[in-house]
Design a protein around this motif. Structure first.
Motif: not given
Length: 180
Positions: A50-52, A56-59, A154-156, A161-164
């Motif tokens: 849910i947190k991840v 992802g939804e925000h980005l 920051v988003e890039v 980080g998310l995709y790591s």
């Protein structure tokens, strides 16, 4: 082989509702019939999923970067890290964001197309710095900031980080690419 089961049949009502919401949100954006396997398997720990998923939804849906820059960032980072699942998974999203098949193929093979506009090229240069665990060169950060503001830079980095994290999950648990 360290695998994770598909936990969806055992989800409680609250976690199932979160799962269904995530699936519906993503299906609306790219036409996939179901939630990607990485998120499905992540629901073995619903709190993490849910947190991840929220990040992802925000980005993806509430961020500063345009869709094409986000997808170029994901493709470049996935290629740099050797995350073939994410690289393949994002081909459709990249096409929907207006990225040509030729550009997708070049990025998938590790090259940056010569004809990319500077803001897109700057985003990929930021990805290269992050993937190499280096500081972003000042001139690159300025070029990206000029196009998308500090929030865009920051988003890039946050996408990397998310995709790591996603790549670690996929690799550690041998999560298969779903057929679309």
């Amino acid at each position: 082989m360290a695998t994770l089961p598909d936990p969806t049949a055992q989800l409680g009502d609250e976690d199932r509702a979160a799962y269904d919401r995530m699936a519906a949100t993503r299906a609306h954006s790219d036409g996939r019939a179901r939630l990607g396997n990485v998120y499905v398997r992540m629901f073995n720990n619903p709190g993490v999923a849910i947190k991840v998923g929220a990040l992802g939804e925000h980005l993806r849906f509430h961020a500063t970067l345009p869709d094409d820059v986000r997808e170029l960032t994901i493709l470049r980072f996935s290629e740099r890290r050797g995350y073939s699942y994410e690289l393949a998974h994002h081909h459709r999203s990249a096409r929907l964001a207006g990225i040509s098949s030729a550009t997708i193929n070049q990025l998938s093979s590790g090259t940056i197309p010569d004809d990319l506009p500077d803001p897109q090229r700057a985003a990929l240069e930021v990805v290269d710095a992050v993937a190499a665990a280096r500081s972003i060169p000042e001139n690159v950060q300025h070029r990206l900031t000029a196009a998308y503001g500090t929030a865009g830079v920051v988003e890039v980095v946050a996408l990397c980080g998310l995709y790591s994290l996603m790549g670690y999950m996929i690799t550690a648990f041998d999560i298969p690419l779903e057929h679309t």
